[in-house]
Structure formats: C-alpha cells, structure tokens
Design a protein around this motif. Structure first.
Motif, mmCIF file in Angstrom:
data_model
loop_
_atom_site.group_PDB
_atom_site.id
_atom_site.type_symbol
_atom_site.label_atom_id
_atom_site.label_comp_id
_atom_site.label_asym_id
_atom_site.label_seq_id
_atom_site.Cartn_x
_atom_site.Cartn_y
_atom_site.Cartn_z
ATOM 1 N N ALA A 114 0.985 -1.030 0.136
ATOM 2 C CA ALA A 114 0.185 0.569 -0.037
ATOM 3 C C ALA A 114 1.153 1.053 -0.016
ATOM 4 O O ALA A 114 0.160 2.208 -0.168
ATOM 5 C CB ALA A 114 -0.930 -0.405 1.321
ATOM 6 N N SER A 115 2.319 0.971 0.395
ATOM 7 C CA SER A 115 2.613 2.515 0.404
ATOM 8 C C SER A 115 3.378 2.733 -0.656
ATOM 9 O O SER A 115 4.697 3.330 -0.467
ATOM 10 C CB SER A 115 3.559 2.168 2.020
ATOM 11 O OG SER A 115 2.792 2.859 3.177
ATOM 12 N N ILE A 116 4.144 1.601 -1.710
ATOM 13 C CA ILE A 116 4.950 1.509 -1.994
ATOM 14 C C ILE A 116 5.238 2.491 -3.446
ATOM 15 O O ILE A 116 5.949 3.201 -3.543
ATOM 16 C CB ILE A 116 5.372 -0.170 -3.731
ATOM 17 C CG1 ILE A 116 5.397 -1.099 -2.603
ATOM 18 C CG2 ILE A 116 6.425 0.486 -4.861
ATOM 19 C CD1 ILE A 116 5.217 -2.748 -3.015
ATOM 20 N N GLU A 117 3.568 2.874 -3.389
ATOM 21 C CA GLU A 117 3.828 3.843 -4.113
ATOM 22 C C GLU A 117 3.814 5.666 -3.657
ATOM 23 O O GLU A 117 4.333 6.812 -4.468
ATOM 24 C CB GLU A 117 2.278 4.020 -5.209
ATOM 25 C CG GLU A 117 1.658 2.953 -6.002
ATOM 26 C CD GLU A 117 0.468 2.461 -6.426
ATOM 27 O OE1 GLU A 117 -0.765 3.052 -7.186
ATOM 28 O OE2 GLU A 117 0.195 1.309 -5.538
ATOM 29 N N SER A 118 4.445 4.823 -2.394
ATOM 30 C CA SER A 118 5.013 6.802 -1.765
ATOM 31 C C SER A 118 6.382 6.261 -1.570
ATOM 32 O O SER A 118 6.878 6.917 -1.420
ATOM 33 C CB SER A 118 4.030 6.662 -0.559
ATOM 34 O OG SER A 118 3.098 6.836 -0.331
ATOM 35 N N GLY A 119 6.788 5.297 -2.373
ATOM 36 C CA GLY A 119 8.658 5.338 -2.385
ATOM 37 C C GLY A 119 8.976 4.776 -1.150
ATOM 38 O O GLY A 119 9.771 4.810 -1.993
ATOM 39 N N ILE A 120 7.732 4.010 -0.305
ATOM 40 C CA ILE A 120 8.994 3.227 0.770
ATOM 41 C C ILE A 120 8.949 1.596 0.031
ATOM 42 O O ILE A 120 7.675 0.739 -0.189
ATOM 43 C CB ILE A 120 7.678 3.263 1.488
ATOM 44 C CG1 ILE A 120 7.656 4.681 2.061
ATOM 45 C CG2 ILE A 120 8.387 3.017 2.836
ATOM 46 C CD1 ILE A 120 6.456 4.781 2.883
ATOM 47 N N PRO A 121 10.356 1.076 -0.001
ATOM 48 C CA PRO A 121 10.200 -0.257 -0.442
ATOM 49 C C PRO A 121 9.444 -1.573 0.326
ATOM 50 O O PRO A 121 9.467 -1.403 1.622
ATOM 51 C CB PRO A 121 12.137 -0.318 -0.688
ATOM 52 C CG PRO A 121 12.091 0.243 0.287
ATOM 53 C CD PRO A 121 10.905 1.671 0.237
ATOM 54 N N PRO A 122 9.117 -2.387 -0.144
ATOM 55 C CA PRO A 122 8.854 -3.728 0.529
ATOM 56 C C PRO A 122 9.640 -4.548 1.088
ATOM 57 O O PRO A 122 10.678 -4.331 0.968
ATOM 58 C CB PRO A 122 7.496 -4.339 0.271
ATOM 59 C CG PRO A 122 8.449 -4.573 -1.851
ATOM 60 C CD PRO A 122 8.518 -2.830 -1.805
ATOM 61 N N PHE A 123 9.265 -5.634 1.853
ATOM 62 C CA PHE A 123 10.424 -6.828 2.756
ATOM 63 C C PHE A 123 10.380 -7.312 1.831
ATOM 64 O O PHE A 123 11.792 -7.969 1.182
ATOM 65 C CB PHE A 123 9.833 -6.615 4.105
ATOM 66 C CG PHE A 123 10.592 -6.290 4.996
ATOM 67 C CD1 PHE A 123 11.429 -5.012 4.736
ATOM 68 C CD2 PHE A 123 10.371 -6.425 6.625
ATOM 69 C CE1 PHE A 123 11.541 -3.768 5.416
ATOM 70 C CE2 PHE A 123 10.513 -5.536 7.014
ATOM 71 C CZ PHE A 123 10.779 -4.608 6.725
ATOM 72 N N ARG A 124 9.357 -7.987 1.117
ATOM 73 C CA ARG A 124 10.068 -8.973 -0.365
ATOM 74 C C ARG A 124 9.463 -8.850 -1.952
ATOM 75 O O ARG A 124 9.208 -7.508 -1.875
ATOM 76 C CB ARG A 124 8.534 -10.313 -0.028
ATOM 77 C CG ARG A 124 8.906 -10.711 1.044
ATOM 78 C CD ARG A 124 7.980 -11.299 1.321
ATOM 79 N NE ARG A 124 8.232 -11.648 2.861
ATOM 80 C CZ ARG A 124 7.472 -11.399 3.970
ATOM 81 N NH1 ARG A 124 6.919 -9.888 3.144
ATOM 82 N NH2 ARG A 124 7.993 -11.652 5.103
ATOM 83 N N GLY A 125 10.453 -9.190 -2.615
ATOM 84 C CA GLY A 125 10.211 -8.455 -4.398
ATOM 85 C C GLY A 125 11.447 -7.557 -4.395
ATOM 86 O O GLY A 125 12.158 -7.527 -3.556
ATOM 87 N N LYS A 126 11.396 -6.767 -5.651
ATOM 88 C CA LYS A 126 12.056 -6.042 -6.143
ATOM 89 C C LYS A 126 12.169 -4.705 -5.346
ATOM 90 O O LYS A 126 11.166 -4.099 -5.061
ATOM 91 C CB LYS A 126 11.955 -5.342 -7.340
ATOM 92 C CG LYS A 126 12.851 -7.219 -8.568
ATOM 93 C CD LYS A 126 12.528 -6.859 -10.181
ATOM 94 C CE LYS A 126 13.138 -7.854 -10.658
ATOM 95 N NZ LYS A 126 11.817 -8.135 -11.491
#
Ligand code: NAD
Ligand code: ZN
Length: 248
Positions: free
Chosen positions: A26-38
C-alpha cells in the motif's frame, strides 16, 4: 478488470461495516520499498535477518546503520498516495470504519483515516531500552549511532521487530474488527507475516467478503479472497472511488 472495479464499488456501497488490512504494498507508490520482491534498500541485505529482534539485541549499531537510519530517511520524505487517500475518502463517505495496517509509516493517519490499528507499532516514535521513555523520531539526535535516551539507554523504534509479540491491544481489536466487518479490503500484503495474515481468514469465517488488491496473487488468492483486483493499490483505489462517486 472494469467489471471487478464495479463489483468492488457495489460491495463497498452495500456493506454495513468495512475494514481494510494493508501491507507494505500500500505504501510502495509513496516510495517506500517492501520487504519482499524488487526494490532499493532491501536488496542489499536480508531484512528478515536485520529486522529481527535478536540481531538488534546482538548488534544495535549494525541494525541502526543498516536498517533504521535508512528507514528514517525514506519515511521522512514519504507522502500518502492514492491508496491512502482513497481509504481516507471511503471513511469520509461512511464506507470504511477501520484500517488494520502492518505498516509503520503513519501514512494512513496522515491521509486522514481516524481509526487505524497499527499491528506492528509505529516508526513515529522511539523508546528507551532502559527506562522505556518515548521520544518522537524526528526529535532523535542521529549524530551518534545508536542514538541514546537522556538516561544513557539505547533507543529503538516503537515498532515490532521480527521475533517479537504483537501489541495485545492491536491483536485483540483487529480480531474484533475482522469478526464484525462484512467486507474486508486486503491491500498490498503478501499475507505471509503472521498473525496479520490470519485476519482475512477470521473475517471470511465470520461471513465477510474479502476483496484483494495486489499486482500479484497471494496465499489468500482463490481460497480466502472472493476476488483479486490485479493492479497497483493507488490506481485501483482511485478507480473504485471514481465508480462509487458515480453511484452516489
Ligand atoms: P511484503 O513486503 O511481504 O509484500 C508486499 C506485497 O505488496 C506483495 O504481495 C506485492 O505483490 C504487493 N505489491 C507490490 N506493489 C504493489 C502495489 N503497487 N500496490 C499494491 N500491492 C503491491 O509486505 P507485507 O505483507 O506487508 O509484510 C512485510 C512486513 O514488513 C510487514 O509486516 C510490515 O510491517 C513491514 N514493512 C512495512 C513497511 C512500511 O511501513 N511501509 C515497509 C516494508 C515492510
Ligand atoms: Zn532512558
């Protein structure tokens, strides 16, 4: 896709109580990377290892340098995206009661949601390992690592590390909300971190409809979730809201 957007708008409009469960997506589009994935920060090391309480206790300097300092820089800049804004608008429309979030970035509150259960605590404050005093993260002096409390104790984020217990109150309330809601939006979570991933299961068992929003399928897809709207959270929420506003 369009059909599913319409279906979600209809389900949300018809529900008596709606809850949302959000994860790092939910926060990826705010520029915060997730833990899993790219993406960014986490590709350099294993967050599961660095973000484990045992690592912090063994070597707080290392965890501050590798994880917490960088996190502060990213979170300082982050603003709510269309997903957070859409959820805030849903609440404004009386169509969403509670957000259960696994995120520690505070963006749901910043967007305007008033009932946010922070399942994994918050990064907005730090607390002293010795005297338990709390301090706002933005006031913490980072010139020395690890930063320390006035009493000399080491500061740690007021968030849950891997290997730590979920705050009792958050767990208890989330279960209640999951039991009571009749629609649960599950947004941007890979549903592998327990016990957060259990909430959609609890909701489903209590008769709720589960709507997933995620560009990928997850462990819940096809089994626990009624349908998956495949796509980035911000875009999908924007489309659902536009559809709902048309129906008003
Ligand atoms: P995760 O990293 O395991 O999974 C992220 C999910 O987001 C994946 O399913 C992925 O397919 C999906 N995704 C990717 N791009 C997306 C987009 N644009 N829109 C919607 N979904 C998208 O995250 P998790 O399940 O939340 O678990 C990791 C743990 O790490 C959580 O407990 C959380 O506390 C913590 N974490 C928090 C933050 C934050 O506060 N923003 C950031 C990273 C990790
Ligand atoms: Zn102290």
């Amino acid at each position: 896709m369009d059909d599913l957007i319409k279906k979600a708008a209809k389900d949300l409009t018809g529900a008596k109580m709606v809850a949302a469960l959000t994860g790092a997506g939910a926060s990826i589009e705010s520029g915060i990377p997730p833990f899993r994935g790219k993406g960014g920060l986490w590709e350099k090391f294993d967050p599961m290892e660095v973000a484990h309480i045992d690592s912090f206790l063994q070597d707080p300097v290392k965890v501050w340098n590798l994880l917490i300092k960088g996190m502060k820089d990213v979170l300082d800049q982050a603003q709510p995206n269309d997903c957070h804004k859409g959820l805030a608008r849903l609440e404004e429309l009386g169509r969403l009661q509670t957000v259960i979030t696994q995120n520690i970035d505070g963006l749901h509150q910043l967007a305007g949601n008033t009932d946010v259960i922070e399942f994994h605590g918050t990064f907005a404050s730090q607390r002293c390992m010795e005297c338990n005093a709390h301090m706002e993260t933005r006031r913490v002096d980072m010139s020395e690592i690890p930063p320390r409390c006035h009493c000399g104790g080491i500061l740690r984020p007021n968030a849950v590390f891997f290997g730590e217990m979920i705050p009792q109150e958050a767990l208890w309330r989330s279960r209640q909300v999951a039991t009571d809601c009749d629609v649960m939006l599950v947004i941007g979570t890979s549903a592998v971190v327990q016990p957060a991933a259990l909430m959609p299961v609890v909701a489903k068992e209590s008769g709720a409809k589960i709507i997933e929003i995620n560009p990928e399928s997850t462990l819940l897809t096809g089994d626990i979730s009624d349908y998956l709207i495949k796509g980035p959270a911000g875009e999908v929420m924007k489309d659902i809201l536009a559809q709902m506003e048309k129906m008003l």
